[in-house]
Design an enzyme around this catalytic site. Structure first.
Site, PDB file in Angstrom:
ATOM      1  N   LYS A 113       0.822  -1.214   0.000  1.00  0.00           N
ATOM      2  CA  LYS A 113       0.000   0.000   0.000  1.00  0.00           C
ATOM      3  C   LYS A 113       0.858   1.266   0.000  1.00  0.00           C
ATOM      4  O   LYS A 113       0.409   2.306  -0.470  1.00  0.00           O
ATOM      5  CB  LYS A 113      -0.968  -0.016   1.171  1.00  0.00           C
ATOM      6  CG  LYS A 113      -1.932  -1.200   1.052  1.00  0.00           C
ATOM      7  CD  LYS A 113      -3.213  -1.045   1.785  1.00  0.00           C
ATOM      8  CE  LYS A 113      -4.190  -2.150   1.414  1.00  0.00           C
ATOM      9  NZ  LYS A 113      -3.696  -3.523   1.720  1.00  0.00           N
TER      10      LYS A 113
HETATM   11  C1  LIG Z   1      -4.274  -4.639   1.066  1.00  0.00           C
HETATM   12  C2  LIG Z   1      -3.470  -5.883   0.930  1.00  0.00           C
HETATM   13  C3  LIG Z   1      -3.812  -6.910   0.018  1.00  0.00           C
HETATM   14  C4  LIG Z   1      -5.068  -6.840  -0.837  1.00  0.00           C
HETATM   15  O1  LIG Z   1      -4.986  -5.865  -1.840  1.00  0.00           O
HETATM   16  P1  LIG Z   1      -6.313  -5.332  -2.559  1.00  0.00           P
HETATM   17  O2  LIG Z   1      -5.887  -4.157  -3.333  1.00  0.00           O
HETATM   18  O3  LIG Z   1      -7.275  -4.994  -1.450  1.00  0.00           O
HETATM   19  O4  LIG Z   1      -6.816  -6.445  -3.418  1.00  0.00           O
HETATM   20  C5  LIG Z   1      -2.987  -8.013  -0.065  1.00  0.00           C
HETATM   21  N1  LIG Z   1      -1.893  -8.133   0.721  1.00  0.00           N
HETATM   22  C6  LIG Z   1      -1.533  -7.190   1.605  1.00  0.00           C
HETATM   23  C7  LIG Z   1      -0.327  -7.391   2.450  1.00  0.00           C
HETATM   24  C8  LIG Z   1      -2.292  -6.018   1.740  1.00  0.00           C
HETATM   25  O5  LIG Z   1      -1.925  -5.076   2.637  1.00  0.00           O
END
Ligand SMILES: *Cc1c(COP(=O)(O)O)cnc(C)c1O
Length: 469
Positions: A113
């Site tokens: 993120k």
């Molecule tokens: C947020 C997240 C995901 C999922 O990603 P999306 O964009 O919600 O599909 C997968 N792995 C980790 C470690 C995350 O923080």
């Protein structure tokens, strides 16, 4: 480039306006009017660009209301080796079985993120200064999103962050990550209650329209278009690192929850990046796997959402999924409105008649990985390659191994580092030393600042009032 809503009820908007928007006013999600098409010549010219220069080429196609010098400067400040641990920003490596791993988790909070949030932090600051506005970000987090937002927005002018978290329900690492931030514009609030309670408090504050307006309350959630566009960049970058020339195709396997990450892969493919297949990997919360296997989309209730050992994929409905369905239905906003109307009133919807198109034209396939698969994958990679995968990435590798066909190049996106999930690692391989990035050794022993409150929206408002005036 203008932006329109998947529900068709919003006049076309510029990038800078869409950037500060959450949900569109008509309840839909904002989308570019069309996808810029990348020629073979451009693709050739981009192959050897540094990450921030590649980001500029791509994002400038979407953010054409920001002067190019400003955008270039903003991206150069965002994608630096100092922030993402390596000059490559998202390096690609190969496991002994040939599966490639693209590291997206070397940013400040060790999860993918950061890739988008660091851009958003700088872009928000820039756009707010231009508009001479200030905002107060109010959010709820169970761990990952909130910390990525705080690290991206700390110290930014014109922005305060009020982040609610469920008291005593995050790991010691996650707590320390957030509560050790001492920046004047970051306010951590621990709520007596669950993550759902925190989300309800955010909604309650937002539903107070006069308060929301007076205090310019805003959010940074996963449906923000600025996040998607920043994520498109690493699909291009990963493609270039995984291939030698532009005649080759690559498949991406993506640990998925809210469909934000893989939605950016869909956009990259629509722009003409030679992506063969997009593999959606889910955990026990398999609404997306169900859809891509059967064409039926059946969101869960919160009560039917499992708590798993890959917690950032524990979703009941996939908030960005509407963007893909909009494209799948030939951008028919009325049809999208109809389907989402059905979601609130009934069981879900059935697009099984579209399965051939979903597979062949859009390249989507899926698989799921359960707790035991996750542990077995972490163990196997540890034994074969001597490295520790985080539980979410392990879900992706499990699904990639199951779906990969002979001769197919598969890049698995690494969405977090193992260091964030020491308990699950210990369950998989026993007590081992989980490597932590430099500078985080003492994280849990740093001083922490957090306001404790009861589960009461008035207490949240009181904290915002005190801070803003
Ligand atoms: C947020 C997240 C995901 C999922 O990603 P999306 O964009 O919600 O599909 C997968 N792995 C980790 C470690 C995350 O923080």
């Amino acid at each position: 480039m203008k932006y329109i809503s998947t529900r068709g009820g919003v006049a076309p908007q510029a990038f800078s306006d869409v950037l500060l928007m959450g949900l569109a006013p008509d309840g839909g999600l904002m989308m570019p009017e069309h996808y810029p098409q990348i020629s073979q010549i451009e693709l050739g010219n981009w192959r050897n660009l540094s990450y921030h220069n590649l980001a500029f080429e791509i994002i400038s196609l979407f953010a054409d209301d920001i002067p190019v010098e400003d955008l270039h400067d903003l991206l150069k400040r965002t994608y630096r080796a100092e922030t993402f641990a390596t000059p490559e920003i998202t390096p690609v490596r190969t496991l002994s079985d040939g599966i490639k791993i693209q590291a997206l988790s070397n940013g400040p909070t060790l999860a993918f993120k950061d890739m988008a949030m660091q851009f958003l932090g700088n872009a928000f600051e820039y756009v707010l200064a231009k508009k001479n506005q200030k905002i107060n970000i109010l959010g709820a987090t169970s761990g990952d999103t909130g910390s990525a937002a705080e690290y991206a927005l700390r110290g930014k002018k014109g922005i305060n962050v009020f982040m609610l978290s469920p008291k005593g329900r995050m790991s010691a690492f996650q707590r320390a990550q957030m509560y050790s931030l001492q920046d004047e514009n970051i306010v951590n609030i621990a709520v007596e209650g669950s993550f759902d309670d925190c989300q309800d408090l955010v909604k309650a504050v937002q539903n107070d329209a006069p308060f929301k307006q007076q205090y310019a309350i805003s959010t940074v959630n996963s449906i923000n278009w600025g996040r998607i566009v920043a994520q498109v960049v690493y699909y291009f970058y990963g493609y270039f690192r995984a291939t030698e020339h532009n005649g080759e195709q690559v498949s991406f396997c993506v640990p998925s929850g809210n469909f934000g990450n893989i939605c950016a892969g869909h956009v990259a493919k629509q722009m003409g990046l030679p992506i063969q297949r997009l593999m959606v990997a889910t955990n026990e919360n398999d609404v997306l796997d169900q859809f891509f296997r059967s064409g039926e989309y059946r969101p869960r209730t919160t009560a039917n959402t499992y708590i798993t050992s890959s917690p950032s994929m524990d979703i009941s409905k996939a908030s960005n999924f509407e963007r893909f369905v909009f494209d799948l239905l030939g951008r028919d906003a009325e049809a999208v409105r109809g389907l989402w109307g059905q979601l609130t009133s009934a069981q879900g919807f059935d697009l099984s008649n579209k399965l051939p198109q979903i597979r062949e034209e859009y390249g989507f396939v899926s698989g799921k990985s359960l707790h035991a698969d996750r542990l077995a994958t972490i163990r196997a990679v540890y034994e074969q390659d001597g490295e520790l995968l985080d539980p979410h990435t392990a879900d992706g590798v499990k699904v990639a191994r199951a779906l990969r066909e002979a001769g197919e190049t598969v890049v698995c996106l690494e969405t977090a580092l193992a260091a964030k999930f020491e308990e699950t690692i210990a369950e998989a391989v026993g007590q081992v030393n989980v490597p932590r990035p430099q500078g985080l050794a003492d994280l849990e022993s740093r001083p922490q600042t957090v306001r404790d409150i009861a589960c009461d929206a008035d207490e949240v408002k009181k904290i915002i009032r005190e801070k803003v005036y």
